[in-house]
Design an enzyme around this catalytic site. Structure first.
Site, PDB file in Angstrom:
ATOM      1  N   LYS A  83       0.844  -1.205   0.000  1.00  0.00           N
ATOM      2  CA  LYS A  83       0.000   0.000   0.000  1.00  0.00           C
ATOM      3  C   LYS A  83       0.877   1.252   0.000  1.00  0.00           C
ATOM      4  O   LYS A  83       0.600   2.216  -0.722  1.00  0.00           O
ATOM      5  CB  LYS A  83      -0.950  -0.017   1.211  1.00  0.00           C
ATOM      6  N   GLN A 141      -4.793  -1.746   9.673  1.00  0.00           N
ATOM      7  CA  GLN A 141      -4.658  -3.051   9.046  1.00  0.00           C
ATOM      8  C   GLN A 141      -5.175  -4.152   9.972  1.00  0.00           C
ATOM      9  O   GLN A 141      -4.827  -4.205  11.151  1.00  0.00           O
ATOM     10  CB  GLN A 141      -3.170  -3.296   8.683  1.00  0.00           C
ATOM     11  N   ASP A 193     -11.151   2.221   3.697  1.00  0.00           N
ATOM     12  CA  ASP A 193     -11.376   0.772   3.573  1.00  0.00           C
ATOM     13  C   ASP A 193     -12.854   0.467   3.307  1.00  0.00           C
ATOM     14  O   ASP A 193     -13.186  -0.626   2.849  1.00  0.00           O
ATOM     15  CB  ASP A 193     -11.001   0.072   4.888  1.00  0.00           C
TER      16      ASP A 193
HETATM   17  N1  GUN Z   1      -6.716  -7.156   6.157  1.00  0.00           N
HETATM   18  C1  GUN Z   1      -6.937  -7.897   5.040  1.00  0.00           C
HETATM   19  N2  GUN Z   1      -7.445  -7.098   4.075  1.00  0.00           N
HETATM   20  C2  GUN Z   1      -7.556  -5.863   4.597  1.00  0.00           C
HETATM   21  C3  GUN Z   1      -8.013  -4.627   4.071  1.00  0.00           C
HETATM   22  O1  GUN Z   1      -8.442  -4.512   2.927  1.00  0.00           O
HETATM   23  N3  GUN Z   1      -7.952  -3.571   4.926  1.00  0.00           N
HETATM   24  C4  GUN Z   1      -7.501  -3.673   6.196  1.00  0.00           C
HETATM   25  N4  GUN Z   1      -7.506  -2.585   6.957  1.00  0.00           N
HETATM   26  N5  GUN Z   1      -7.075  -4.814   6.704  1.00  0.00           N
HETATM   27  C5  GUN Z   1      -7.102  -5.893   5.906  1.00  0.00           C
END
Ligand code: GUN
Length: 292
Positions: free
Chosen positions: A52, A96, A119
């Site tokens: 990211k 996350q 998200d």
């Molecule tokens: N863990 C697995 N996929 C994601 C996601 O798209 N966003 C976040 N914040 N955590 C994750």
């Protein structure tokens, strides 16, 4: 059979975003800024967050990574979320997941200002999606919609089976596919661990979106000739021949299913790269106040 090249589409979209950011900055606007909170050292989470941060650089965004050890308290994490909510330089942020067991993920998710929830996990965004209002869309389902759009795959009136009912993928995916829009307008069936005769449901499907997290669950005898197959699975399976010691395994038995399909996404290089790009799109939407 046509392979859906998520990696190539993702690269194109990142370029499009970077061009838009250049324009914004040329007009005296602010550089979009995404922040990410990472707790602990989970291997998968480390990789996702690093990807990211890299995508932010490719898009011309500013990024801030905030790291905590596993023993951070829920109160400390909530205080950081509140600080980011109030930081006017940060357009959007993510926490996350998964979080350590002593922290209530739902409480953290709901503490995030929904206007910065890139998200799309906050109940306001999830609820707005369910009733078809503008919102931040969950990244993986939105990335899949973008693939269907860019490959001109017809979904109208088609039978779509979604395997898995998670809040992050299955449920928002089903909402988007049934929405009155293109792509969308599909007849959607959501299958899960209590569904009877999943194989039969799959055989009836024009489109299968597999998001169960069970390697090679979808076998050739479960797939109709000419079906569209979207594979969301990314299970790490041990593989001594790889430098990292594992490889990513999809929910679809690609080798045997692919010859029967009209379109199929590979793992890796299908849905995965699109998920990150969707987060970048949401960040740009947040920075330009296109939704809230
Ligand atoms: N863990 C697995 N996929 C994601 C996601 O798209 N966003 C976040 N914040 N955590 C994750």
């Amino acid at each position: 059979m046509q392979l859906i090249d998520g990696k190539a589409i993702a690269a194109t979209i990142k370029k499009e975003i970077a061009e838009e950011v250049e324009k914004i900055i040329a007009q005296g606007g602010k550089q979009p800024h995404l922040a990410a909170i990472l707790v602990g050292h989970d291997g998968g989470s480390e990789t996702y967050v690093a990807n990211k941060v890299r995508a932010c650089e490719e898009c011309g965004f500013k990024s801030t990574l905030i790291r905590y050890e596993e023993d951070i308290t829920e109160e400390q994490l909530l205080a950081k979320v509140e600080e980011l909510n109030n930081d006017s330089d940060i357009d959007g942020f993510i926490v996350q997941l998964p979080l350590p067991r002593h922290i209530d993920e739902q409480k953290i998710t709901e503490a995030i200002d929904y206007r910065k929830d890139v998200d799309g996990f906050h109940p306001v965004n999830a609820g707005r999606l369910a009733i078809g209002l503008p919102c931040f869309l969950s990244a993986t389902p939105n990335g899949i919609m973008e693939l269907l759009r860019r490959y001109n795959i017809d979904t109208k009136g088609k039978k779509c089976v979604v395997l898995g009912r998670s809040n992050i993928v299955g449920k928002p995916m089903a909402s988007l596919m049934m929405q009155k829009q293109t792509p969308g307008d599909a007849t959607v069936t959501v299958c899960h661990s209590h569904t009877q005769n999943i194989a039969e449901e799959c055989r009836n499907a024009d489109i299968i979106i597999a998001a169960l997290g069970q390697p090679h669950f979808v076998k050739a005898d479960m797939v109709k000739e000419g079906a569209v197959i979207i594979d969301v699975g990314t299970t790490r399976v041990p593989d001594a021949t790889r430098k990292q010691g594992f490889r990513l395994c999809g929910d679809v038995d690609f080798e045997n299913v692919a010859p029967k399909c009209s379109y199929i996404t590979p793992v890796p290089g299908g849905v995965g790269p699109m998920t990150i790009v969707s987060l970048m799109k949401n960040t740009l939407l947040a920075a330009t106040h296109k939704i809230y």
